[in-house]
Design a protein around this motif. Structure first.
Motif, short mmCIF file in Angstrom:
data_model
loop_
_atom_site.label_atom_id
_atom_site.label_comp_id
_atom_site.label_asym_id
_atom_site.label_seq_id
_atom_site.Cartn_x
_atom_site.Cartn_y
_atom_site.Cartn_z
N ASP A 112 -14.33 17.73 -20.91
CA ASP A 112 -13.27 18.22 -21.79
C ASP A 112 -13.50 17.76 -23.23
O ASP A 112 -13.28 18.52 -24.17
N ASN A 115 -16.03 19.73 -25.13
CA ASN A 115 -15.49 21.05 -25.43
C ASN A 115 -14.57 20.99 -26.64
O ASN A 115 -14.65 21.81 -27.56
N LYS A 123 -6.60 21.31 -26.69
CA LYS A 123 -6.82 21.33 -25.25
C LYS A 123 -8.18 21.93 -24.94
O LYS A 123 -8.62 22.86 -25.61
N TYR A 125 -11.06 24.09 -23.20
CA TYR A 125 -11.19 25.42 -22.62
C TYR A 125 -10.11 26.39 -23.03
O TYR A 125 -9.84 27.36 -22.35
N THR A 126 -9.48 26.14 -24.15
CA THR A 126 -8.51 27.11 -24.63
C THR A 126 -9.12 27.99 -25.72
O THR A 126 -8.53 28.99 -26.10
#
Lengths: 382, 487
Positions: A112, A115, A123, A125-126
């Protein structure tokens, strides 16, 4: 999650990306060209090892990781001895550190964290685009982007038609064969694939051949960036900062990683000559590491880290920080260096300065008007 | 469309293969039952691979790190040894070999294509050691056996699999009001507090079912995460996070939940305590109109073109509605749409598909070690030849089990149009002669036969191949021609 994969991928996965800019910005060629070079430090860079603080408390937390030889910056901070080039640039007002900083992410997952480090979102993967790609788009640096990697790094996504170069050990067919292939697409109107074969046929010599060693890549990068019509954004990608075990001090795994950063800075500094004055180099990482060493003489995933910067676009040599302290009560969740500066403020300020774009515009187009601060006047020359 | 169709929904015709009398029927029949993989030896199970994963993480984290904390070189060499004995270096190329051997040898190639599609749709992206140990077998044991059931069955089995739960961090998704949540959060000794982790719930909505088109909100994601609490591995001190999946009530956040406007207020003790709420919610998600559109879009994008029209997608949605989501019917409808629209819509081949199409048409099987007899794990590193399939896919920028994000490899031409990725196709095609069948002569006549057998309108390609070139250049030109790069 306890992910250690990256600690042994090191060495084989030094990759580099470029993004270039041939189209004049709003009708005028910027002169001289300003370059922005990112070095992604994957795995979580230990800011306290790279830029140690002069605080006796540190000995209590990490007795096996203490540096005896340090390169002094000022009364409060030093550099790790492997960061020699950075230290020599410090005296020329071409090296800076932002300390106790991170992206606003505290869940300690590489997956995460990396990313978010690339998308700049709150956040994981948004978002499907990177903050650098969006920044380039906002500044009008599109249509001729060039990235050197497989595949296109998320960081650079968001601006159209990024180009790329990443040398393979496999050899290419002869030029005449590529020409035959290219002509085979003649019957198809505006075939994008044909455009790509054309780009391949017309590569400058600096982008032909080569190997993927960090030394070669960074030397090539210097040459490619010197071309006034060449790329102006380059992204290096280093792995292996995830030192859970036997992290070492002056020498050891983390030291070797820092040496890689220094190698890139050295080769760019030496190879770019006077163009280094119009250049900003900046590191990214997904999080720092625990202040306290673990049972394996390494460190665990943490929060606050440091951003290393070099180049002539820095305002001065400084350790820019709102130092949170190392007492247990000062630490994030009692274990990590606190982050007191949102790293996105540094990213946005850097783009605003290097891309000659208003900070407010970057803030809006890239970071959704989130609460980040304009640090340009503190950190960079305008 | 007939010969082109075989390339479009499969890999093309091999040297000895005849065009089926009814290509559409030929493709549709492949979905009636699940064909066996073609492999000469027994295949390891997901349980085997989970255990190996556990041996590797335990051996490294709990043993070697402590034992060699002051000797990094020794630590590195012992870790390397552990990689060999647990198969950390072996199973990725092994699974890729199974996948490619089967694709080239099977008499159900359209089925293999569809299996590859679903593997990418429910992607396990590169995380921890999943690619090294379990992503290949996840596709064999979780995706493949569900391909003659309903979409709902497929989603449910994927969602509750060890691989997906681990991949998307659901073990860290803990109900703050659950028994364990309360005890951890009220314990002053515990530094790390626990709570919901929305990762898996978000991807279940966004990628695996309704997609953003359904306009779900952050509240929906949180509620979905609550439903999913408790679904995690059984912790075991020997296997750590590699234990089997079991719903654990003590981590579960109780309902009622409200998702996409519907209230799930399940009071039945057995349903709640056994985690069956998830099944109830997935039933609705899997059959939601937005899910049908989402799946129809992805199927059309994979087989037909980047921007499919409503008409194409509606035919798949209709088959879904008439069969209550039977994948057999959905797959058959996809073949029919590909057949009907294939003449006018071509699709760029992602690198792996391009490699398989070329391999099928030109008989390039010899990048696969021991083709087709297989090979077995013996506790050592794979041989150089066994690694070839993995290396080629890496060179092409398409290491199948290592997508960077949970949405897998994006199946759109623009994603793949970068000079370096195209250079790799030129460079790999230059090596095709080394992968070719040494019993064959790849002269002009050979290529002519291949082209006539595989293309409905062969004239352009036949002309192109008449350019006088060397032996290996012929492969480069063929493989990089517009006719072969798209199908």
């Amino acid at each position: 999650m306890n992910c250690t994969r990256r600690s042994f991928l090191k060495g084989s996965l030094a990759t580099i990306f470029f993004s270039n800019f041939n189209i004049p910005l709003y009708g005028s060629v910027q002169s001289p060209k300003k370059n922005f070079i990112i070095i992604s430090l994957r795995g979580g860079m230990d800011g306290l090892a790279a830029v140690p603080v002069s605080d006796p408390l540190i000995n209590r937390y990490r007795s096996e990781l203490i540096l005896n030889k340090k390169l002094k910056l000022n009364s409060d901070f030093s550099l790790h001895p492997k960061l020699k080039t950075l230290h020599s640039l410090w005296s020329k007002k071409q090296a800076s550190v932002v300390h106790a900083t991170n992206i606003p992410y505290t869940n300690r997952s590489h997956f995460d964290g990396q990313n978010i480090m690339e998308t700049g979102a709150l956040k994981a993967y948004t978002q499907k685009t990177g903050w650098l790609g969006r920044g380039m788009k906002s500044a009008g640096l599109y249509e001729s982007g060039l990235a050197l990697s497989l595949p296109m790094p998320l960081l650079l996504r968001g601006v159209e038609k990024n180009n790329n170069y990443y040398p393979t050990w496999m050899s290419l067919p002869k030029r005449e064969i590529i020409e035959i292939v290219t002509r085979a697409y003649d019957g198809i109107e505006k075939d994008k694939l044909q455009e790509i074969y054309n780009v391949i046929l017309n590569r400058p010599l600096t982008m032909q051949g080569g190997d993927e060693s960090l030394d070669t890549l960074s030397k090539r990068t210097a040459k490619i960036l010197k071309d006034p019509l060449g790329p102006r954004v380059a992204v290096f990608d280093l792995e292996g900062f995830d030192t859970h075990t036997a992290q070492g001090n002056e020498n050891g795994e983390h030291a070797e990683n820092l040496q890689d950063i220094d190698l890139i800075i050295r080769n760019l500094h030496e190879g770019m000559g006077s163009d280094f004055n119009n250049t900003l180099i900046m590191t990214l990482t997904e999080f720092g590491r625990t202040v306290e060493q673990n049972g394996g003489n390494g460190t665990e995933h943490g929060y606050g880290s440091a951003i290393l910067m070099a180049g002539g676009l820095l305002k001065k040599s400084q350790v820019f920080t709102d130092w949170p302290g190392l007492k247990q009560s000062n630490l994030f969740e009692g274990r990590d260096l606190q982050s007191t500066i949102d790293a996105r403020s540094v990213y946005a300020s850097a783009m605003s300065s290097v891309f000659n774009t208003e900070f407010e515009r970057i803030k809006k187009d890239v970071f959704w008007n989130e609460d980040i601060k304009d640090l340009s006047s503190h950190l960079f020359v305008s | 469309m007939s010969r082109d169709f075989i390339r479009k929904v499969a890999f093309g015709l091999g040297l000895e293969e005849e065009l089926p009398n009814d290509p559409l029927l030929w493709s549709q029949k492949q979905f009636d039952k699940i064909p066996n993989l073609i492999w000469g030896h027994p295949l390891p199970s997901l349980e085997d691979q989970r255990k190996r994963y556990g041996q590797w993480v335990y051996g490294d984290r709990k043993v070697l790190r402590n034992k060699f904390k002051n000797d990094r070189l020794k630590y590195e060499s012992e870790k390397d040894q552990l990689r060999k004995t647990t198969g950390e270096k072996f199973f990725e190329t092994f699974e890729l070999s199974v996948r490619h051997t089967s694709a080239l040898a099977t008499d159900s190639p359209a089925f293999e294509r569809m299996w590859q599609f679903w593997g990418n749709f429910f992607a396990i992206s590169e995380k921890d050691f999943l690619a090294s140990f379990s992503t290949g077998v996840y596709q064999r044991e979780i995706i493949r056996p569900n391909m003659n059931k309903t979409f709902e069955d497929l989603v449910y089995n994927v969602t509750t699999s060890w691989c997906m739960l681990h991949h998307l961090d659901n073990a860290e998704n803990i109900g703050p009001s659950s028994k364990r949540g309360i005890s951890i959060n009220s314990d002053p000794q515990e530094k790390s507090k626990v709570g919901l982790n929305e990762n898996h719930a978000r991807e279940l909505l966004e990628l695996h079912t309704v997609s953003p088109e359904a306009n779900y909100t952050q509240e929906d994601v949180i509620e979905m995460a609550k439903v999913m609490t408790g679904w995690k591995y059984l912790w075991n001190k020997k296997y750590l996070e590699a234990g089997p999946i079991k719903f654990q009530d003590e981590y579960h956040e109780n309902g009622p939940y409200k998702i996409l406007g519907k209230i799930y207020d399940i009071r039945d003790y057995n349903t709640v305590s056994q985690g069956k709420e998830l099944k109830v919610v997935i039933k609705d998600l899997a059959n939601h109109p937005s899910t049908k559109k989402h799946i129809a879009l992805k199927l059309c994008q994979h087989f037909i073109c980047d921007e499919p029209n409503e008409e194409m997608m509606n035919k798949i949605i209709k088959a879904w509605d008439q069969s209550d989501g039977s994948l057999i019917d959905i797959h058959k409808a996809t073949m029919k749409v590909a057949f009907e629209y294939g003449n006018n819509f071509k699709k760029f081949s992602m690198p792996e598909l391009w490699l398989l199409q070329n391999s099928k048409m030109l008989d390039l099987k010899y990048y696969l070690y021991s083709y087709p007899k297989g090979f077995e794990f013996s506790g050592s590193v794979p041989r150089t030849k066994q690694l070839l399939v993995k290396r080629i896919l890496e060179q092409l920028g398409h290491p199948i089990y290592r997508a960077k994000q949970p949405n897998g490899y994006v199946d759109l031409e623009d994603e793949w149009l970068s000079p370096e990725l195209i250079i790799r196709r030129l460079a790999v095609a230059r090596r095709f002669p080394e992968m070719s069948n040494s019993k064959l002569i790849y002269d002009n006549e050979f290529f002519e036969n291949v082209i006539i057998s595989n293309f409905d309108e062969p004239s352009n390609l036949l002309n192109l191949m008449k350019t006088p070139t060397t032996y290996s250049d012929r492969f480069v030109i063929f493989a990089n021609s517009p006719e072969v790069m798209r199908s």
